[in-house]
Design an enzyme around this catalytic site. Structure first.
Site, PDB file in Angstrom:
ATOM      1  N   SER A 155       0.807  -1.218   0.000  1.00  0.00           N
ATOM      2  CA  SER A 155       0.000   0.000   0.000  1.00  0.00           C
ATOM      3  C   SER A 155       0.843   1.273   0.000  1.00  0.00           C
ATOM      4  O   SER A 155       0.312   2.374  -0.188  1.00  0.00           O
ATOM      5  CB  SER A 155      -0.923   0.022   1.228  1.00  0.00           C
ATOM      6  OG  SER A 155      -0.169  -0.082   2.419  1.00  0.00           O
ATOM      7  N   HIS A 173       8.089  25.910  14.270  1.00  0.00           N
ATOM      8  CA  HIS A 173       7.133  24.909  14.747  1.00  0.00           C
ATOM      9  C   HIS A 173       7.365  23.631  13.959  1.00  0.00           C
ATOM     10  O   HIS A 173       7.584  23.670  12.748  1.00  0.00           O
ATOM     11  CB  HIS A 173       5.686  25.377  14.541  1.00  0.00           C
ATOM     12  CG  HIS A 173       4.670  24.293  14.712  1.00  0.00           C
ATOM     13  ND1 HIS A 173       4.206  23.886  15.945  1.00  0.00           N
ATOM     14  CD2 HIS A 173       4.031  23.509  13.797  1.00  0.00           C
ATOM     15  CE1 HIS A 173       3.333  22.917  15.797  1.00  0.00           C
ATOM     16  NE2 HIS A 173       3.193  22.664  14.499  1.00  0.00           N
ATOM     17  N   SER A 223       5.729  19.573  13.604  1.00  0.00           N
ATOM     18  CA  SER A 223       4.731  18.583  14.005  1.00  0.00           C
ATOM     19  C   SER A 223       4.627  17.526  12.921  1.00  0.00           C
ATOM     20  O   SER A 223       5.096  17.702  11.799  1.00  0.00           O
ATOM     21  CB  SER A 223       3.362  19.241  14.242  1.00  0.00           C
ATOM     22  OG  SER A 223       2.890  19.845  13.056  1.00  0.00           O
ATOM     23  N   SER A 279       0.723  11.437  17.797  1.00  0.00           N
ATOM     24  CA  SER A 279       0.851  12.883  17.670  1.00  0.00           C
ATOM     25  C   SER A 279       2.142  13.374  18.317  1.00  0.00           C
ATOM     26  O   SER A 279       2.453  13.028  19.460  1.00  0.00           O
ATOM     27  CB  SER A 279      -0.350  13.570  18.322  1.00  0.00           C
ATOM     28  OG  SER A 279      -0.219  14.974  18.253  1.00  0.00           O
ATOM     29  N   ASP A 297       2.512  16.637  23.633  1.00  0.00           N
ATOM     30  CA  ASP A 297       2.545  15.242  23.180  1.00  0.00           C
ATOM     31  C   ASP A 297       3.867  14.560  23.515  1.00  0.00           C
ATOM     32  O   ASP A 297       3.935  13.333  23.513  1.00  0.00           O
ATOM     33  CB  ASP A 297       2.325  15.174  21.658  1.00  0.00           C
ATOM     34  CG  ASP A 297       0.985  15.746  21.244  1.00  0.00           C
ATOM     35  OD1 ASP A 297      -0.012  15.461  21.927  1.00  0.00           O
ATOM     36  OD2 ASP A 297       0.936  16.496  20.254  1.00  0.00           O
TER      37      ASP A 297
END
Length: 310
Positions: free
Chosen positions: A142, A178, A180, A188, A223
């Site tokens: 996949s 930043h 993420s 997360s 997180d």
């Protein structure tokens, strides 16, 4: 269960999935197109009397003369074949997901744009930048993107000119960034930092010192509260150009005598054309990506690069 890979170089399975093939072709096209732009800028700014770092500075200034021009920020590369000896299986098992394959692709795209020139009279340029680092399970059926780190930033760049320990300090940067991974639940990861960066050069060698301070978050929203224990409080990086080769390194450490952790990344690139280089990369330690910030790995990969530090 983890899927066994008999031959990670067997690309015949992509013929049954046009979307996967299109994704690869599009990525290669994007890198090639950006490389052509870089080659055009390079041809305008080359000066045989300057060292490698000064040439890059002049090339970027030439590109910045074009309004809203995008230029390279950090190295841009695509490694279609990498091997990771420890792909963080426990995290995926606890979440009920399939564990990652040790063979995967890795690529980084990094650009910046001049927003405001000469903020402080004749010095201080404000830039907006964006860097994306991805791990792509290209050899799975996949072919999911296992991890993508998104890193927008704003920084002020000041031209300087003074000597430190035999090196000529050329640039001083002050910025906020930043980072993420855009995932939810147990996957997360994010953090924000304020940083400064000093870049010095001597002939065809550059050295960068990049300390940072993490912007605190509330306990509810954090997180990864212990990320600084693994990614440390900054990095030291450098590069040396010899003929068509560039040798680079990046080093991070948490500066702790007990539970000392960090990472080192070594790279070698060799110019094939004005806008394309062969690139080999080795990474050892913690924090290669956010999902693996507390997972120690050894990764080696080979592929293509558009721009190196020099």
């Amino acid at each position: 269960m983890k899927k066994a890979i008999k031959n990670p170089l067997d690309f015949r399975k992509f013929s049954s999935s046009p979307r996967k093939l299109f994704s690869i072709v599009f990525l290669l096209y994007l890198l090639f197109a950006c490389g052509i732009s870089a080659a055009q800028t390079s041809s305008q700014g080359d000066n045989d009397g300057l060292n490698a770092f000064d040439q890059r500075v002049l090339q970027e200034k030439s590109a910045d003369d074009t309004r809203y021009a995008l230029t390279f920020h950090k190295p841009n590369y695509f490694l279609p074949m990498t091997y990771n000896n420890n792909p963080n299986d426990d995290t995926y098992r606890r979440a009920g997901r399939d564990t990652p394959n040790q063979f995967e692709a890795k690529f980084q795209l990094s650009i910046k744009m001049l927003v405001w020139e000469d903020v402080f009279h004749n010095n201080g340029d404000l830039y907006a930048a964006y860097t994306q680092l991805s791990l792509w399970q290209i050899y799975d059926f996949s072919s999911p993107f296992r991890e993508t780190n998104y890193e927008p930033e704003l920084f002020l760049k000041f031209d300087t000119d003074f000597n430190v320990l035999g090196l000529r300090n050329r640039l001083f940067l002050f910025g906020v960034v930043h980072q993420s991974n855009g995932q939810g639940d147990v996957f997360s990861r994010s953090w924000k930092r304020i940083y400064v960066e000093f870049i010095a050069s001597r002939e065809n060698f550059i050295l960068g010192v990049n300390p940072w301070f993490r912007i605190p978050e509330s306990e509810k929203d954090d997180d990864n509260p212990d990320i600084y224990k693994y990614r440390g409080y900054g990095k030291i990086f450098g590069a040396y150009k010899w003929n068509k080769s560039v040798f680079s390194f990046s080093f991070r450490n948490n500066l702790r005598f007990e539970h000392n952790k960090g990472s080192i990344e070594l790279g070698w690139s060799y110019g094939l054309t004005h806008n394309l280089r062969i690139y080999c990369q080795y990474f050892n330690g913690y924090g290669e990506t956010l999902i693996d910030y507390n997972n120690c790995i050894n990764r080696i990969g080979v592929g293509l690069m558009i721009n190196d530090w020099l």
